[in-house]
Design an enzyme around this catalytic site. Sequence first.
Site, mmCIF file in Angstrom:
data_model
loop_
_atom_site.group_PDB
_atom_site.id
_atom_site.type_symbol
_atom_site.label_atom_id
_atom_site.label_comp_id
_atom_site.label_asym_id
_atom_site.label_seq_id
_atom_site.Cartn_x
_atom_site.Cartn_y
_atom_site.Cartn_z
ATOM 1 N N ASP A 195 0.861 -1.183 0.000
ATOM 2 C CA ASP A 195 0.000 0.000 0.000
ATOM 3 C C ASP A 195 0.898 1.235 0.000
ATOM 4 O O ASP A 195 1.844 1.324 0.797
ATOM 5 C CB ASP A 195 -0.905 -0.007 1.234
ATOM 6 N N LEU A 196 0.605 2.185 -0.897
ATOM 7 C CA LEU A 196 1.409 3.404 -0.960
ATOM 8 C C LEU A 196 1.078 4.300 0.228
ATOM 9 O O LEU A 196 -0.098 4.539 0.532
ATOM 10 C CB LEU A 196 1.156 4.152 -2.269
ATOM 11 N N ASP A 238 -4.516 2.672 -4.407
ATOM 12 C CA ASP A 238 -3.054 2.676 -4.323
ATOM 13 C C ASP A 238 -2.529 1.368 -3.743
ATOM 14 O O ASP A 238 -1.450 1.324 -3.163
ATOM 15 C CB ASP A 238 -2.575 3.868 -3.487
#
Length: 322
Positions: A195-196, A238
């Site tokens: 996950d960004l 994301d």
Amino acid sequence: MQFDIRDLVDLLPMHVCLDRSGKILSSGRTIARILGGHARMSDAFVHIGRDGQETAPEDMLARIASGRRVFLNLRAREDIYLRGHGVPSRGGCLLLNLGFGVSLSPAIRAFDLTDSDFSPADLAMEFLFLHEANKAALSELSRVNKSLKAAREDAQLMSITDPLTGVLNRRGFDLAFSRAMEQREKTPFALIHLDLDHFKQVNDRFGHAAGDRILQQAAEAIRAEIRASDKLCRAGGDEFLILMFSTTCHAAIQSACHRIIRRIETMETGCESSGVSASIGIAICPPGLAAGTFDLFERADAALYQAKDTGRGRVRTWEELE
């Protein structure tokens, strides 16, 4: 009533008139080109018997004299066969009229024949035109089928591909995950959930176009650190999922994940002080476990949230949480 045999030259362009020894007395204008100046039929043609083998010239002459069909193979062109029907004439000679049959196409190419080389009553050219039209139709059908196949393959690929990043979408990843589970005894793997970090702030501050560029760059950064056999998916927003088949060694997987994070943190995003990083959770699927006894996605999710809770930009494995 009498007629001049020379009248047959134009009327029957594929005729041959022979004496009883096989010497050519006259021939139609088309067959004359094929004979190539030979004086005897046996010099130009091989007579083919019922067994498909060459027979003696006398057998050919006997068949013509008895009014039976003859089958000939051109000596100069083994791919050209002629067949015909002969009759003995009142003058003592043998009259034979020939046709190409299935060898029409190669004969036309070999001798540059046109419609004028055949009798007006001969349907040879019409059959050729039908044959060529059929070939053209089959060729076009083949082209259309190839186009449809390519379009179908493109559609299938598009159905499992994320249009923004070019990696697998969730549907494509689920198919890859199902295959991986079926083969886990032979090929163990790890499920990685990425996950960004701080991505929402980039969207809010710089806009969705900038966010899309970062997602594309992040996908490239991840691809650069995994092998071609591994599978990468943009699960949505994301979040990315990875199936890593290249190793199930904890240290090796963690090392690869740390390299991915460093690549993402050093991307040239064009957004000043974007601060984008990544948090990663790992769940290893070892061989020997029965399907349904564990949920690999839940393990990877739990490890991911632990990575975020401990400061982000971190890597955690599910085994560390036990």
